[in-house]
Design an enzyme around this catalytic site. Structure first.
Site, mmCIF file in Angstrom:
data_model
loop_
_atom_site.group_PDB
_atom_site.id
_atom_site.type_symbol
_atom_site.label_atom_id
_atom_site.label_comp_id
_atom_site.label_asym_id
_atom_site.label_seq_id
_atom_site.Cartn_x
_atom_site.Cartn_y
_atom_site.Cartn_z
ATOM 1 C CG ASP A 8 -0.341 0.186 2.527
ATOM 2 O OD1 ASP A 8 0.907 0.309 2.621
ATOM 3 O OD2 ASP A 8 -1.084 0.231 3.517
ATOM 4 C CB CYS A 65 0.850 -2.314 4.861
ATOM 5 S SG CYS A 65 0.587 -3.307 6.346
ATOM 6 C CB THR A 67 1.991 -2.567 11.134
ATOM 7 O OG1 THR A 67 0.780 -3.059 10.532
ATOM 8 C CG2 THR A 67 1.752 -1.225 11.800
ATOM 9 C CG HIS A 98 10.211 -24.843 12.117
ATOM 10 N ND1 HIS A 98 10.396 -24.768 13.474
ATOM 11 C CD2 HIS A 98 11.345 -25.387 11.619
ATOM 12 C CE1 HIS A 98 11.591 -25.254 13.789
ATOM 13 N NE2 HIS A 98 12.188 -25.628 12.675
ATOM 14 C CG HIS A 133 8.368 -28.498 10.880
ATOM 15 N ND1 HIS A 133 8.085 -27.971 12.124
ATOM 16 C CD2 HIS A 133 9.679 -28.827 10.903
ATOM 17 C CE1 HIS A 133 9.171 -27.973 12.861
ATOM 18 N NE2 HIS A 133 10.166 -28.489 12.140
#
Length: 149
Positions: A8, A65, A67, A98, A133
């Protein structure tokens, strides 16, 4: 390797830096935007990158973005997408080894450029280890299909 990129307005500048960084390494990049600092809605770009991976038009994705949180939440709504927000290199390595993450999410307002590029490099160079995993990733897929686990 093909990498899908999306961001963004808050992640635009870091996305551009990552794009140039990948291209200098000879990595093919698909840039889904945004292409300016003008305000846009992050879900569009998380969805575009996730869709490219699901449709096998890209091997891995990177979304940015402010965060990393919102754009990762949007991407994670697509069944089969495992977007991981990483702010340091250990999580980036573990997300691939993992969790078989197929999208790296970064917060442009959280980390600096140098660290972001280190995280990108580790994420792209790390392989999924499989084994025990793989069962856990299979359980996530079961949840996406609405199955009880």
């Amino acid at each position: 390797m093909k990498v899908a990129l999306g961001a963004d307005h808050g992640g635009f500048e870091l996305k551009e830096t990552i794009r140039r960084h990948l291209e200098t390494q000879g990595i093919e990049v698909q840039d889904f935007g945004t292409h300016s600092r003008d305000s846009v809605d992050y879900p569009k770009y998380g969805f575009a990158v996730g869709s490219a991976i699901i449709k096998e038009k890209a091997d891995l994705g990177i979304v940015v973005c402010g965060t990393g949180l919102g754009i990762s939440m949007a991407a994670n709504k697509i069944p089969g997408i495992r977007a991981a927000v990483c702010s340091e290199t250990f999580s980036a390595r573990m997300a691939r080894e993992h969790n078989n993450a197929n999208i790296l999410a970064l917060g442009a307002r959280v980390i600096g450029v140098g660290l972001a590029l280190d995280i990108v490099d580790i994420f792209l160079k790390t392989e999924f280890t499989g084994g025990r995993h793989a069962l856990r990733i299979s359980l996530i897929s079961d949840i996406e299909r609405g199955e009880e686990i």
